[in-house]
Design an enzyme around this catalytic site. Structure first.
Site, PDB file in Angstrom:
ATOM      1  NE  ARG A 171     -55.642  30.858 -12.926  1.00  0.00           N
ATOM      2  CZ  ARG A 171     -56.747  31.165 -12.268  1.00  0.00           C
ATOM      3  NH1 ARG A 171     -57.519  32.159 -12.685  1.00  0.00           N
ATOM      4  NH2 ARG A 171     -57.109  30.496 -11.194  1.00  0.00           N
ATOM      5  N   GLY A 187     -43.034  12.591  -4.204  1.00  0.00           N
ATOM      6  CA  GLY A 187     -43.123  12.549  -2.753  1.00  0.00           C
ATOM      7  C   GLY A 187     -42.401  11.365  -2.138  1.00  0.00           C
ATOM      8  CE  LYS A 199     -49.129  11.145  -5.475  1.00  0.00           C
ATOM      9  NZ  LYS A 199     -49.521  12.317  -4.671  1.00  0.00           N
ATOM     10  CB  SER A 237     -54.728  12.750   0.855  1.00  0.00           C
ATOM     11  OG  SER A 237     -55.077  12.297  -0.438  1.00  0.00           O
TER      12      SER A 237
END
Length: 335
Positions: free
Chosen positions: A38, A143, A198, A261
């Site tokens: 974008r 994953g 998750k 994460s």
């Protein structure tokens, strides 16, 4: 006879999209890769310097200049396979100029780990309903795998799920590398919902860390989370699946515990007292679990599954309940 040259367009400009590009380039099967982003400045930078200026900037990406563009329609027209990798909340906007006719005959891969807001649909359902994409022309990448470790070429595993497992195996052959192994599955619903859930559990893990809970509690939280995940996906799509497989338990563990994460990082900031807005601004990355938990709250009105961890995260993020009190209440429900 010459091997067929696969033509693949990657849609998205973030870290996971950049990692997907790296996998495709490092794999030796013949292919032509197109990349839609974008951000026009990022496209210009990529063309000149062969690096994504904003994400995984150490990764060298050598693609022909004309194959990188902010104009999606011609890139879709040029490709056989479309790999979608924008946050779920922005998918409708990314595809706003694309019609079902533009995607007719294309194979679609989703590397998106979220639910489309408003419709509250996983990506497979959204594309099936809005773009008439068959589940046998659709694949999910799940994953456990973080983009940052792909950039470092650390050994990683991905699961490719599809209604057509031969199609999944063929695509797996396009991304296998010396540092990336693939597993094939037919469980689209389980892998998609598992990836959504998750992220929420990783936010819960981060919140608990932020307010001072230790490793002992984290172990109990995540052992409860995998059971909660199993209950939910069994209600939504009851098939025979082993929840201990990498696509479910493995993905949950890496997202709940890893330094990479973003959902855990986001939750940690919430636990330390950040507002949602301030945490999002400071991270400058999308934590899919924030949007997902609201969608899951709505979806679960249909199924009525016991998902106390998700409901605790929903209460903190959307009902502005104090994290300390909400997690104390949750702790009484865990076993």
């Amino acid at each position: 006879m010459d091997k067929k040259i696969n033509k693949i367009t990657v849609v998205g400009g973030g870290s996971w999209a950049t990692a997907n590009i790296k996998m495709l380039i490092d794999n030796t099967s013949p292919k032509e890769i197109f990349w839609w982003m974008r951000n026009a400045e990022a496209v210009d930078h990529l063309r000149k310097f062969a690096h994504n200026p904003h994400y995984l900037s150490s990764v060298e990406i050598k693609l022909p200049e004309q194959n990188i563009s902010t104009d999606l329609k011609p890139l879709i027209e040029a490709a056989d396979t479309i790999l979608l990798n924008v946050p779920a909340a922005f998918l409708k906007n990314a595809l706003k100029d694309i019609s079902p006719a533009d995607l007719k005959g294309k194979k679609i891969v989703s590397a998106i780990k979220g639910i489309v807001p408003d419709e509250n649909l996983i990506i497979a359902e959204f594309l099936h309903q809005k773009y008439d994409i068959s589940f046998c022309d659709f694949m999910v990448i799940s994953g456990p795998c973080h983009a940052e470790e792909v950039a470092l070429e650390k050994l990683s595993y991905l699961t490719i799920a599809s209604g057509d497992t031969k199609l999944a195996a063929d695509f797996a052959g396009m991304i296998n590398t010396r540092y990336l192994k693939t597993i094939v599955s037919d469980d689209i619903y389980g892998t998609e919902y598992g990836a959504v859930l998750k992220n929420v559990y990783a936010i819960a893990s981060g919140i608990c860390h932020g307010i001072g809970y230790g490793d002992n509690f984290q172990a109990v939280l995540i052992s409860n989370a995998i059971r909660e995940l199993e209950r939910f996906v069994a209600a939504v799509h009851p098939i025979d699946r082993d929840i201990k497989e990498s696509a479910y338990l493995g993905d949950l563990l890496v997202t709940a515990y890893s330094q990479f994460s973003r959902n855990r990082t986001f939750g940690n900031m919430i636990g330390k007292g950040y507002t949602v807005t301030s945490a999002q601004l400071e991270m400058n990355m999308v934590a899919e679990g924030y949007y997902a938990v609201n969608c899951l709250h709505e979806v679960n009105k249909q199924y009525g599954v016991s998902i106390p961890i998700c409901e605790a995260v929903y209460a903190i993020l959307y009902q502005k309940r104090p994290p300390v009190i909400e997690m104390k209440n949750l702790a009484e429900k865990l076993s």
